[in-house]
Design an enzyme around this catalytic site. Structure first.
Site, short mmCIF file in Angstrom:
data_model
loop_
_atom_site.label_atom_id
_atom_site.label_comp_id
_atom_site.label_asym_id
_atom_site.label_seq_id
_atom_site.Cartn_x
_atom_site.Cartn_y
_atom_site.Cartn_z
N TYR A 157 -6.12 -13.19 9.14
CA TYR A 157 -6.71 -12.57 10.39
C TYR A 157 -8.24 -12.87 10.26
O TYR A 157 -8.95 -11.98 9.90
CB TYR A 157 -6.48 -11.10 10.32
N TYR B 85 0.64 -1.27 0.07
CA TYR B 85 0.05 -0.01 0.06
C TYR B 85 0.69 1.25 0.13
O TYR B 85 0.50 2.20 -0.43
CB TYR B 85 -0.98 0.03 1.02
N ASP C 101 -7.83 0.27 8.97
CA ASP C 101 -6.89 0.58 7.80
C ASP C 101 -7.48 -0.21 6.48
O ASP C 101 -7.27 0.39 5.62
CB ASP C 101 -5.53 -0.26 8.35
N GLY D 43 -7.13 8.17 10.71
CA GLY D 43 -6.76 8.67 9.47
C GLY D 43 -7.10 7.89 8.23
O GLY D 43 -7.58 8.61 7.32
N TRP D 44 -6.77 6.68 8.27
CA TRP D 44 -7.12 5.83 7.12
C TRP D 44 -8.48 5.92 6.75
O TRP D 44 -8.93 5.97 5.64
CB TRP D 44 -6.66 4.40 7.19
N HIS E 71 -9.73 -8.24 7.16
CA HIS E 71 -8.62 -7.48 6.59
C HIS E 71 -7.60 -8.24 5.68
O HIS E 71 -6.96 -7.82 4.88
CB HIS E 71 -7.83 -7.00 7.88
N LYS E 72 -7.14 -9.60 6.34
CA LYS E 72 -6.51 -10.43 5.53
C LYS E 72 -6.87 -11.87 6.01
O LYS E 72 -7.38 -12.07 7.02
CB LYS E 72 -5.04 -10.39 6.03
N ASP F 58 -4.38 -5.15 2.09
CA ASP F 58 -3.16 -4.19 1.74
C ASP F 58 -2.78 -4.22 0.32
O ASP F 58 -1.92 -3.23 0.11
CB ASP F 58 -2.12 -4.75 2.90
#
Length: 399
Positions: free
Chosen positions: A159, A61, A166, A239-240, A155-156, A111
Site C-alpha cells: 500500500y 495482530y 490502524d 479506536g485503534w 501501512h504495508k 499488522d
C-alpha cells in the site's frame, strides 16, 4: 508397536478433548468479566493458535491483541493456565533462531508487528533466548519500513504512501516499548512523529474526527484528490488510534519533545468520542461521521476500544477525570447491549464488524455503503481483546 499404539491413543484422546462442545464446559458467573470472557475464549479455542477463527497457524495482530489482554488478566488474577495458554502460542510460532512462522519481514506490514508485544513479558518470564531474537527481528522491520517524505510509515509495502490509523496501534506501542526496554531514547522522536503525521494527514476540520486513512500520493481511487483522505471516519480506526496513544504514552518520558502533541491528539479524540456517544446505549457507531444515520449501527469493537482508552487515560491523568463518566456509561451500556451469556456461563460479544479496509485486490472503496455492509460477527477478537482490557480497568476502579 506399543509406542505406535500409544501415539494413536494420545492423538485420538486429544481430538476428543478438542472436539468437546463448548456447551459441556462451564464458566463461573461470579468471576470478574475479564476472567469470564478469557475463560470463554479458551473454551471456544482450546489451542491458542486457533484464536481469530483460524484453521492454521497465523502470525497477525489479532492473536497479540487477545493474548496480550489475557496476560493482563494473568498479571491481575494469577491463574497459571491463562499464562500457559499465551505462552503456548509464542512457543508454537517462534523458533530457536528467532524466526517466526508465517512472518516475512520483507512484506513490511505493520499488522505483523503487534503480536510481538506479548513476547516482552514471555521473554521476561521464560528467559528463553529465542524470544529475544524474535523481538530483535521484529524491531529490525522499522529500519526498512517504507516511509513517506515526512517520515510516516506506509501501512504495508503493498500500500504505497498510505497511512492508516490502524497501523499506529499495530506498530507504535511495540516500537516504544522496545525503545524503553533497550535504552534507545533516540527512537521516541520517530514514534511521536508517526502520530503527529497521521493526525495531519487524516484530520477532518469539519467535524474534528480523523478519517480511516490517507494516501499521501493522492493516487488511490478511494482517496480524495486534494487531501488524499479516505471518505469516512471508521469507528474502529479511531479506536485503534486511541488505544495506541494511551499505550504508547506509558513508555514516552514526560520530558520528551512532542509528547504534549500526543496528549493534545488524545484530548481531541476524547472530546469527539464524548460528543458522539449514543445517549441511550452508551455505545458508538460503525461510521462515526454518520452516527445515527440510516443503515449505520452501534458496533462493539470500537465501543470497547473507546471505553478502554478513556478508562486508562483518566487513570493515568492524560485527560480530564470528567471523562470517567463517559467510560462508565459506555462500559455499563456494553454489558447491556453487546454481551450474551449462555446457560453454561460462556460469554459472547455480539455486533462486531469482522473487517474493513481500503483498496486491495478485491477493491474496497471506503464509501458509506461499504462500511455498513461488511460482515458482522460474534466474538471477534477486535472486540474481545479491548473488552477484556476495559474490564480490567473497570475492575481496578472497583478495588
Amino acid at each position: 508397536m506399543r509406542r505406535t499404539l500409544f501415539s494413536k491413543f494420545f492423538i485420538l484422546t486429544l481430538l476428543v478433548i478438542i472436539a468437546l462442545p463448548a456447551s459441556s464446559q462451564r464458566v463461573d458467573s461470579k468471576l470478574p468479566w475479564s476472567v469470564r470472557l478469557t475463560e470463554s475464549e479458551m473454551i471456544r479455542y482450546p489451542e491458542s493458535w486457533q484464536l481469530d477463527f483460524q484453521p492454521k497457524l497465523k502470525w497477525d495482530y489479532c492473536h497479540g491483541l487477545e493474548l496480550g489482554a489475557m496476560l493482563d488478566v494473568y498479571d491481575t488474577y494469577g491463574d497459571k493456565k491463562i499464562r500457559d495458554y499465551a505462552i503456548a502460542y509464542a512457543d508454537t510460532m517462534v523458533h530457536d533462531d528467532g524466526t517466526i512462522t508465517a512472518y516475512k519481514l520483507t512484506d513490511y506490514s505493520l499488522d505483523r508487528i503487534n503480536s510481538g508485544k506479548i513476547l516482552f513479558r514471555i521473554y521476561e518470564q521464560t528467559k528463553n533466548p529465542k524470544y529475544k531474537k524474535a523481538l530483535d527481528l521484529l524491531y529490525s522491520q522499522f529500519a526498512g519500513q517504507p516511509r513517506n517524505a515526512d517520515g510516516g510509515f506506509w501501512h504495508k509495502k503493498i500500500y504505497p504512501h498510505q497511512m492508516w490509523l490502524d497501523g499506529l496501534y499495530m506498530g507504535a506501542p511495540f516500537y516504544a516499548e522496545y525503545a524503553f526496554r533497550n535504552n534507545l531514547p533516540q527512537d521516541y522522536a520517530d514514534v511521536i512523529n508517526q502520530f503527529i503525521t497521521s493526525a495531519r494527514h487524516t484530520y477532518d476540520p469539519k467535524n474534528g474526527l480523523y478519517r480511516h486513512a490517507a494516501d499521501v500520493s493522492r493516487t488511490e481511487r478511494w482517496a480524495d484528490p486534494v487531501t488524499g483522505q479516505s471518505k469516512h471516519s471508521w469507528g474502529r480506526a479511531m479506536g485503534w488510534y486511541a488505544m495506541a496513544l494511551v499505550d504508547v504514552l506509558e513508555f514516552i518520558p514526560k520530558h520528551e519533545a512532542g509528547r504534549d502533541s500526543l496528549l493534545a491528539i488524545l484530548d481531541n479524540i476524547a472530546v469527539q468520542v464524548k460528543k458522539l456517544q449514543d445517549p441511550k446505549t452508551g455505545g458508538w457507531y460503525q461510521v462515526l461521521d454518520k452516527s445515527g444515520e440510516k443503515g449505520n449501527y452501534l458496533e462493539s469493537s470500537c465501543s470497547a476500544m473507546f471505553v478502554y482508552s478513556l478508562f486508562k487515560a483518566v487513570r493515568l491523568g492524560y485527560i480530564d477525570k470528567s471523562y470517567l463518566d463517559v467510560a462508565l456509561k459506555g462500559y455499563n451500556g456494553f454489558l447491556e447491549n453487546f454481551i450474551e451469556v449462555d446457560k453454561n456461563g460462556l460469554v459472547t460479544i455480539t455486533k462486531a464488524c469482522a473487517v474493513a479496509g481500503l483498496g486491495g485486490k478485491v477493491y474496497r472503496s471506503g464509501d458509506y455503503e461499504y462500511y455498513i455492509n461488511e460482515t458482522i460477527r460474534n466474538n471477534d477478537p477486535k472486540a474481545v481483546g479491548p473488552f477484556i482490557m476495559a474490564s480490567l480497568e473497570y475492575e481496578r476502579l472497583q478495588k
